[in-house]
Design an enzyme around this catalytic site. Sequence first.
Site, PDB file in Angstrom:
ATOM      1  N   HIS A  91     -10.564   4.063 -10.183  1.00 24.15           N
ATOM      2  CA  HIS A  91     -10.147   4.430 -11.537  1.00 24.15           C
ATOM      3  C   HIS A  91      -9.758   5.911 -11.608  1.00 24.15           C
ATOM      4  O   HIS A  91      -8.739   6.274 -12.205  1.00 24.15           O
ATOM      5  CB  HIS A  91     -11.314   4.167 -12.512  1.00 24.15           C
ATOM      6  CG  HIS A  91     -10.910   3.358 -13.692  1.00 24.15           C
ATOM      7  ND1 HIS A  91     -11.675   2.332 -14.198  1.00 24.15           N
ATOM      8  CD2 HIS A  91      -9.831   3.421 -14.488  1.00 24.15           C
ATOM      9  CE1 HIS A  91     -11.077   1.818 -15.243  1.00 24.15           C
ATOM     10  NE2 HIS A  91      -9.954   2.459 -15.439  1.00 24.15           N
ATOM     11  N   HIS A  96      -2.284  -1.242 -10.771  1.00 26.14           N
ATOM     12  CA  HIS A  96      -3.171  -2.294 -10.278  1.00 26.14           C
ATOM     13  C   HIS A  96      -4.204  -1.666  -9.342  1.00 26.14           C
ATOM     14  O   HIS A  96      -3.850  -0.846  -8.491  1.00 26.14           O
ATOM     15  CB  HIS A  96      -2.348  -3.354  -9.535  1.00 26.14           C
ATOM     16  CG  HIS A  96      -3.181  -4.488  -9.044  1.00 26.14           C
ATOM     17  ND1 HIS A  96      -3.647  -5.476  -9.882  1.00 26.14           N
ATOM     18  CD2 HIS A  96      -3.684  -4.762  -7.820  1.00 26.14           C
ATOM     19  CE1 HIS A  96      -4.386  -6.319  -9.188  1.00 26.14           C
ATOM     20  NE2 HIS A  96      -4.438  -5.903  -7.937  1.00 26.14           N
TER      21      HIS A  96
HETATM   22  C1  GRF Z   1      -7.271  -0.284 -14.575  1.00 28.74           C
HETATM   23  O1  GRF Z   1      -8.238  -0.380 -13.569  1.00 28.74           O
HETATM   24  C2  GRF Z   1      -5.962  -0.834 -14.090  1.00 28.74           C
HETATM   25  O2  GRF Z   1      -5.800  -0.731 -12.717  1.00 28.74           O
HETATM   26  C3  GRF Z   1      -6.027  -2.284 -14.491  1.00 28.74           C
HETATM   27  O3  GRF Z   1      -6.727  -2.279 -15.710  1.00 28.74           O
HETATM   28  C4  GRF Z   1      -7.606  -1.164 -15.759  1.00 28.74           C
HETATM   29  C5  GRF Z   1      -7.376  -0.485 -17.071  1.00 28.74           C
HETATM   30  O4  GRF Z   1      -8.342   0.485 -17.340  1.00 28.74           O
HETATM   31  N1  GRF Z   1      -4.701  -2.836 -14.576  1.00 28.74           N
HETATM   32  P1  GRF Z   1      -8.189   1.437 -18.599  1.00 28.74           P
HETATM   33  O5  GRF Z   1      -8.162   0.556 -19.837  1.00 28.74           O
HETATM   34  O6  GRF Z   1      -6.919   2.221 -18.436  1.00 28.74           O
HETATM   35  O7  GRF Z   1      -9.411   2.299 -18.566  1.00 28.74           O
END
Ligand code: GRF
Length: 207
Positions: free
Chosen positions: A176, A114
Amino acid sequence: MNNLFRIGILGSGKGSNFAAIADAVAAGKIPAETAVVLGDVETAGILAQARERKVPAQFIPPGKFRTKLDEDAERAFVTALQNARVDLVVLAGFMRVLKGDILRAFEGRIVNIHPSLLPCFPGLESWRQALDHGVKVAGCTVHFVDAGVDSGAIIGQTAVPVLDGDTAETLHQRIHAAEHELYPRCVAAIARGEIAVVGRRVIWKKP
Ligand code: GRF
């Protein structure tokens, strides 16, 4: 057949966390096999990325609801995960709340990432919530999944400072990037049996 720890990954989006985990598996940093990737969005990047990496990938229609799976869909996810003999379910940008069947079938064996320092800012667009609130430190959290929203026991967290010039986009980018380091590290610790859960506390036997 080998005895490697098997992970199943669920996602709805572009799949950069899946890619970080798959890279760590390929580099031998996670002693596990990525057994299956399942998605609720047919065109999701995570499914395309999985296929490119020759990881079995499957789209499962989510059913009639917008924020959760309907009963048939949840059962189909459970069946696919069980058929792939998954030890750990890794949510990587899966945009639906898990309700009944999956939680029961994989109790204590589902993790999520998260983009906030929980318990602050659960729910959607947490980086924007953090910026709007004016916090000086944002971050990301890996946690076990329970019946609540972003409420399970916390496995690991990384702090990301908020800079004066940040926009929601720049802050989100740095969070990210932090996720891509944190998530593989947490999954590796679980695969190695290096964490213990004591009530709400998750103890790392090898910090
Ligand atoms: C991430 O920012 C995560 O924290 C949230 O959804 C996003 C997924 O990004 N739960 P990705 O698809 O892994 O690039």
